[in-house]
Design a protein around this motif. Structure first.
Motif, PDB file in Angstrom:
ATOM      1  N   VAL A   1      -9.948 -32.824  -8.743  1.00  0.00           N
ATOM      2  CA  VAL A   1      -8.759 -32.442  -7.990  1.00  0.00           C
ATOM      3  C   VAL A   1      -9.093 -32.511  -6.504  1.00  0.00           C
TER       4      VAL A   1
ATOM      5  N   VAL B   1      -6.928 -36.399  -9.396  1.00  0.00           N
ATOM      6  CA  VAL B   1      -5.664 -35.679  -9.249  1.00  0.00           C
ATOM      7  C   VAL B   1      -5.518 -35.248  -7.794  1.00  0.00           C
TER       8      VAL B   1
ATOM      9  N   CYS C   1      -3.500 -32.770  -5.005  1.00  0.00           N
ATOM     10  CA  CYS C   1      -2.769 -31.513  -4.870  1.00  0.00           C
ATOM     11  C   CYS C   1      -1.476 -31.758  -4.089  1.00  0.00           C
TER      12      CYS C   1
ATOM     13  N   VAL D   1      -0.250 -33.268  -8.877  1.00  0.00           N
ATOM     14  CA  VAL D   1       0.184 -31.997  -9.467  1.00  0.00           C
ATOM     15  C   VAL D   1       0.756 -31.134  -8.344  1.00  0.00           C
ATOM     16  N   GLU D   2       1.604 -30.208  -8.703  1.00  0.00           N
ATOM     17  CA  GLU D   2       2.270 -29.381  -7.688  1.00  0.00           C
ATOM     18  C   GLU D   2       1.276 -28.573  -6.860  1.00  0.00           C
ATOM     19  N   ASN D   3       0.322 -27.944  -7.542  1.00  0.00           N
ATOM     20  CA  ASN D   3      -0.633 -27.061  -6.876  1.00  0.00           C
ATOM     21  C   ASN D   3      -2.016 -27.293  -7.495  1.00  0.00           C
ATOM     22  N   GLY D   4      -2.911 -27.910  -6.743  1.00  0.00           N
ATOM     23  CA  GLY D   4      -4.229 -28.254  -7.262  1.00  0.00           C
ATOM     24  C   GLY D   4      -5.075 -27.070  -7.655  1.00  0.00           C
TER      25      GLY D   4
ATOM     26  N   TYR E   1      -3.701 -25.728 -10.873  1.00  0.00           N
ATOM     27  CA  TYR E   1      -4.060 -26.678 -11.931  1.00  0.00           C
ATOM     28  C   TYR E   1      -5.511 -26.469 -12.367  1.00  0.00           C
ATOM     29  N   ASN E   2      -6.397 -26.261 -11.405  1.00  0.00           N
ATOM     30  CA  ASN E   2      -7.796 -25.974 -11.693  1.00  0.00           C
ATOM     31  C   ASN E   2      -7.919 -24.710 -12.553  1.00  0.00           C
TER      32      ASN E   2
ATOM     33  N   GLN F   1      -5.652 -23.393 -14.480  1.00  0.00           N
ATOM     34  CA  GLN F   1      -5.061 -23.657 -15.798  1.00  0.00           C
ATOM     35  C   GLN F   1      -6.054 -24.395 -16.696  1.00  0.00           C
ATOM     36  N   LEU F   2      -6.779 -25.345 -16.119  1.00  0.00           N
ATOM     37  CA  LEU F   2      -7.788 -26.060 -16.903  1.00  0.00           C
ATOM     38  C   LEU F   2      -8.936 -25.127 -17.286  1.00  0.00           C
TER      39      LEU F   2
END
Length: 144
Positions: free
Chosen positions: A71, A101, A103, A124-127, A130-131, A133-134
């Motif tokens: 990201v 990906v 941000c 992605v909307e917010n890197g 997203y991090n 979430q992963l």
């Protein structure tokens, strides 16, 4: 003293318990685990060592190697629109099965036109989100 029927029952029950335990152990050994990784980076120049690390991890244990995501966020996000800088990294990432990906929050904050981001890079909307979430999905995470 045990009679013959009690002995038979004891032996049969012992064999059943033994076979159940062996079955559970075999299932545990056959459970396949996958190692997934996410790296949050603020510098485009770090893509090369990150991708090389992904290749090394995959070669160490290809059977358990899953997904590898990088990201990109922060001030240097605009550099991802420079095809001269990015083409080599994009090709390396493709060969190593690494997903790059971008941000969306950083793109917006630093006024980078998302339409100029190469198609190979997911936005992605917010890197940072997203991090996280992963990580919740069990990804190993590193921030650089």
């Amino acid at each position: 003293m045990l009679n013959i029927n009690h002995m038979k029952t004891l032996i049969i029950n012992s064999l059943i318990i033994l076979s159940v335990l062996l079955s559970i152990q075999t299932q545990a050994q056959n459970t396949k685990t996958t190692d997934n990784y996410v790296v949050l980076s603020k510098k485009i120049a770090q893509l090369k060592p990150i991708i090389l690390s992904a290749k090394a991890l995959k070669s160490e244990n290809e059977a358990s190697f899953g997904q590898f995501v990088v990201v990109i966020c922060g001030k240097e996000i605009g550099d991802i629109t420079d095809r001269e800088k990015m083409d080599g990294f994009i090709e390396m990432a493709k060969e190593a099965n690494v997903q790059i990906v971008a941000c969306g929050f950083s793109l917006s904050k630093f006024k980078v036109d998302p339409s100029q981001v190469p198609d190979e890079i997911k936005i992605v909307e917010n890197g940072i989100l997203y991090n996280f979430q992963l990580q919740k999905k069990g990804y190993y995470s590193l921030s650089l």
